[in-house]
Design a protein around this motif. Structure first.
Motif, PDB file in Angstrom:
ATOM      1  N   VAL A 138       5.078  26.620 -34.632  1.00 27.25           N
ATOM      2  CA  VAL A 138       5.924  25.455 -34.859  1.00 27.25           C
ATOM      3  C   VAL A 138       5.525  24.300 -33.938  1.00 27.25           C
ATOM      4  O   VAL A 138       5.629  23.140 -34.315  1.00 27.25           O
ATOM      5  N   ARG A 139       5.053  24.623 -32.748  1.00 28.72           N
ATOM      6  CA  ARG A 139       4.730  23.600 -31.758  1.00 28.72           C
ATOM      7  C   ARG A 139       3.524  22.782 -32.168  1.00 28.72           C
ATOM      8  O   ARG A 139       2.597  23.283 -32.779  1.00 28.72           O
ATOM      9  N   GLN A 140       3.535  21.508 -31.781  1.00 32.99           N
ATOM     10  CA  GLN A 140       2.419  20.627 -32.076  1.00 32.99           C
ATOM     11  C   GLN A 140       1.690  20.173 -30.821  1.00 32.99           C
ATOM     12  O   GLN A 140       0.701  19.467 -30.918  1.00 32.99           O
ATOM     13  N   PHE A 141       2.179  20.573 -29.643  1.00 34.80           N
ATOM     14  CA  PHE A 141       1.601  20.129 -28.379  1.00 34.80           C
ATOM     15  C   PHE A 141       1.483  21.292 -27.401  1.00 34.80           C
ATOM     16  O   PHE A 141       2.215  22.269 -27.496  1.00 34.80           O
ATOM     17  N   LEU A 142       0.574  21.147 -26.433  1.00 33.79           N
ATOM     18  CA  LEU A 142       0.423  22.084 -25.328  1.00 33.79           C
ATOM     19  C   LEU A 142       0.738  21.374 -24.023  1.00 33.79           C
ATOM     20  O   LEU A 142       0.498  20.176 -23.891  1.00 33.79           O
ATOM     21  N   THR A 143       1.232  22.116 -23.054  1.00 33.00           N
ATOM     22  CA  THR A 143       1.379  21.574 -21.716  1.00 33.00           C
ATOM     23  C   THR A 143       0.003  21.586 -21.048  1.00 33.00           C
ATOM     24  O   THR A 143      -0.946  22.211 -21.553  1.00 33.00           O
ATOM     25  N   THR A 144      -0.106  20.936 -19.923  1.00 28.93           N
ATOM     26  CA  THR A 144      -1.382  20.918 -19.203  1.00 28.93           C
ATOM     27  C   THR A 144      -1.771  22.324 -18.758  1.00 28.93           C
ATOM     28  O   THR A 144      -2.944  22.701 -18.836  1.00 28.93           O
ATOM     29  N   ASP A 145      -0.812  23.118 -18.318  1.00 26.58           N
ATOM     30  CA  ASP A 145      -1.107  24.499 -17.922  1.00 26.58           C
ATOM     31  C   ASP A 145      -1.633  25.318 -19.097  1.00 26.58           C
ATOM     32  O   ASP A 145      -2.585  26.098 -18.954  1.00 26.58           O
ATOM     33  N   GLU A 146      -1.021  25.153 -20.265  1.00 24.45           N
ATOM     34  CA  GLU A 146      -1.468  25.877 -21.451  1.00 24.45           C
ATOM     35  C   GLU A 146      -2.858  25.422 -21.883  1.00 24.45           C
ATOM     36  O   GLU A 146      -3.695  26.241 -22.270  1.00 24.45           O
ATOM     37  N   LEU A 147      -3.114  24.130 -21.789  1.00 21.54           N
ATOM     38  CA  LEU A 147      -4.438  23.607 -22.122  1.00 21.54           C
ATOM     39  C   LEU A 147      -5.497  24.177 -21.182  1.00 21.54           C
ATOM     40  O   LEU A 147      -6.558  24.612 -21.623  1.00 21.54           O
ATOM     41  N   ALA A 148      -5.192  24.195 -19.903  1.00 18.71           N
ATOM     42  CA  ALA A 148      -6.136  24.736 -18.914  1.00 18.71           C
ATOM     43  C   ALA A 148      -6.437  26.202 -19.200  1.00 18.71           C
ATOM     44  O   ALA A 148      -7.589  26.634 -19.110  1.00 18.71           O
ATOM     45  N   GLU A 149      -5.422  26.958 -19.559  1.00 21.90           N
ATOM     46  CA  GLU A 149      -5.620  28.368 -19.873  1.00 21.90           C
ATOM     47  C   GLU A 149      -6.497  28.530 -21.117  1.00 21.90           C
ATOM     48  O   GLU A 149      -7.396  29.366 -21.146  1.00 21.90           O
ATOM     49  N   ARG A 150      -6.251  27.738 -22.142  1.00 21.76           N
ATOM     50  CA  ARG A 150      -7.041  27.812 -23.380  1.00 21.76           C
ATOM     51  C   ARG A 150      -8.504  27.467 -23.139  1.00 21.76           C
ATOM     52  O   ARG A 150      -9.393  28.065 -23.741  1.00 21.76           O
ATOM     53  N   LEU A 151      -8.757  26.488 -22.268  1.00 23.96           N
ATOM     54  CA  LEU A 151     -10.120  26.022 -22.026  1.00 23.96           C
ATOM     55  C   LEU A 151     -10.795  26.738 -20.862  1.00 23.96           C
ATOM     56  O   LEU A 151     -11.952  26.447 -20.547  1.00 23.96           O
ATOM     57  N   ASN A 152     -10.047  27.614 -20.195  1.00 19.00           N
ATOM     58  CA  ASN A 152     -10.571  28.382 -19.065  1.00 19.00           C
ATOM     59  C   ASN A 152     -11.052  27.468 -17.936  1.00 19.00           C
ATOM     60  O   ASN A 152     -12.150  27.622 -17.401  1.00 19.00           O
ATOM     61  N   VAL A 153     -10.224  26.469 -17.608  1.00 20.79           N
ATOM     62  CA  VAL A 153     -10.482  25.575 -16.485  1.00 20.79           C
ATOM     63  C   VAL A 153      -9.205  25.477 -15.655  1.00 20.79           C
ATOM     64  O   VAL A 153      -8.139  25.897 -16.088  1.00 20.79           O
ATOM     65  N   ARG A 154      -9.326  24.912 -14.458  1.00 17.62           N
ATOM     66  CA  ARG A 154      -8.137  24.708 -13.634  1.00 17.62           C
ATOM     67  C   ARG A 154      -7.409  23.458 -14.084  1.00 17.62           C
ATOM     68  O   ARG A 154      -8.020  22.513 -14.578  1.00 17.62           O
ATOM     69  N   ARG A 155      -6.089  23.451 -13.920  1.00 17.36           N
ATOM     70  CA  ARG A 155      -5.301  22.289 -14.348  1.00 17.36           C
ATOM     71  C   ARG A 155      -5.700  21.038 -13.577  1.00 17.36           C
ATOM     72  O   ARG A 155      -5.633  19.935 -14.097  1.00 17.36           O
ATOM     73  N   GLN A 156      -6.158  21.195 -12.333  1.00 15.20           N
ATOM     74  CA  GLN A 156      -6.594  20.049 -11.547  1.00 15.20           C
ATOM     75  C   GLN A 156      -7.808  19.371 -12.186  1.00 15.20           C
ATOM     76  O   GLN A 156      -7.977  18.153 -12.082  1.00 15.20           O
ATOM     77  N   THR A 157      -8.654  20.149 -12.839  1.00 12.30           N
ATOM     78  CA  THR A 157      -9.811  19.601 -13.535  1.00 12.30           C
ATOM     79  C   THR A 157      -9.365  18.675 -14.651  1.00 12.30           C
ATOM     80  O   THR A 157      -9.905  17.575 -14.821  1.00 12.30           O
ATOM     81  N   ILE A 158      -8.363  19.103 -15.390  1.00  6.88           N
ATOM     82  CA  ILE A 158      -7.832  18.291 -16.489  1.00  6.88           C
ATOM     83  C   ILE A 158      -7.183  17.027 -15.943  1.00  6.88           C
ATOM     84  O   ILE A 158      -7.408  15.927 -16.451  1.00  6.88           O
ATOM     85  N   HIS A 159      -6.377  17.176 -14.894  1.00  3.53           N
ATOM     86  CA  HIS A 159      -5.711  16.010 -14.304  1.00  3.53           C
ATOM     87  C   HIS A 159      -6.715  14.999 -13.744  1.00  3.53           C
ATOM     88  O   HIS A 159      -6.530  13.788 -13.888  1.00  3.53           O
ATOM     89  N   LYS A 160      -7.776  15.487 -13.127  1.00  7.59           N
ATOM     90  CA  LYS A 160      -8.771  14.575 -12.569  1.00  7.59           C
ATOM     91  C   LYS A 160      -9.457  13.775 -13.675  1.00  7.59           C
ATOM     92  O   LYS A 160      -9.579  12.552 -13.595  1.00  7.59           O
ATOM     93  N   ARG A 161      -9.892  14.457 -14.730  1.00  5.24           N
ATOM     94  CA  ARG A 161     -10.555  13.753 -15.839  1.00  5.24           C
ATOM     95  C   ARG A 161      -9.598  12.776 -16.512  1.00  5.24           C
ATOM     96  O   ARG A 161      -9.963  11.666 -16.868  1.00  5.24           O
ATOM     97  N   TYR A 162      -8.326  13.204 -16.667  1.00  7.47           N
ATOM     98  CA  TYR A 162      -7.329  12.317 -17.276  1.00  7.47           C
ATOM     99  C   TYR A 162      -7.122  11.068 -16.419  1.00  7.47           C
ATOM    100  O   TYR A 162      -7.040   9.960 -16.942  1.00  7.47           O
ATOM    101  N   SER A 163      -7.073  11.219 -15.102  1.00 10.12           N
ATOM    102  CA  SER A 163      -6.851  10.058 -14.235  1.00 10.12           C
ATOM    103  C   SER A 163      -8.065   9.128 -14.223  1.00 10.12           C
ATOM    104  O   SER A 163      -7.924   7.926 -14.032  1.00 10.12           O
ATOM    105  N   GLN A 164      -9.257   9.672 -14.455  1.00  5.06           N
ATOM    106  CA  GLN A 164     -10.468   8.855 -14.469  1.00  5.06           C
ATOM    107  C   GLN A 164     -10.677   8.128 -15.794  1.00  5.06           C
ATOM    108  O   GLN A 164     -11.113   6.979 -15.812  1.00  5.06           O
ATOM    109  N   THR A 165     -10.363   8.809 -16.905  1.00  5.03           N
ATOM    110  CA  THR A 165     -10.733   8.269 -18.220  1.00  5.03           C
ATOM    111  C   THR A 165      -9.558   8.083 -19.177  1.00  5.03           C
ATOM    112  O   THR A 165      -9.735   7.486 -20.239  1.00  5.03           O
ATOM    113  N   GLY A 166      -8.407   8.655 -18.854  1.00  6.39           N
ATOM    114  CA  GLY A 166      -7.271   8.575 -19.766  1.00  6.39           C
ATOM    115  C   GLY A 166      -7.289   9.628 -20.846  1.00  6.39           C
ATOM    116  O   GLY A 166      -6.466   9.614 -21.756  1.00  6.39           O
TER     117      GLY A 166
END
Length: 73
Positions: A15-43
């Protein structure tokens, strides 16, 4: 890093259409800080743009995440 293609479960089947950052990190096998850093650099994280909620949390759209996992980004 493990092979993501063998562990891919279609995300849009629920039913869900979105993932949290923690769920995204788990799916991609990366740390959540990696996602936050890229998001802060590029949006975005590899062309996946989240929705920023009023409480400053990020929701990542499932369809874009599926495309990223499949390599069709």
């Amino acid at each position: 890093m493990r092979n993501l293609q063998t562990n891919v479960i279609p995300l849009s089947t629920g039913v869900r259409q979105f993932l949290t950052t923690d769920e995204l990190a788990e799916r991609l096998n990366v740390r959540r800080q990696t996602i936050h850093k890229r998001y802060s650099q590029t949006g975005a994280y590899f062309s996946v743009r989240p929705i920023k909620l009023p409480n400053r949390r990020l929701w990542w759209p499932l369809d874009a995440v599926e495309q990223l996992i499949r390599g069709a980004a």
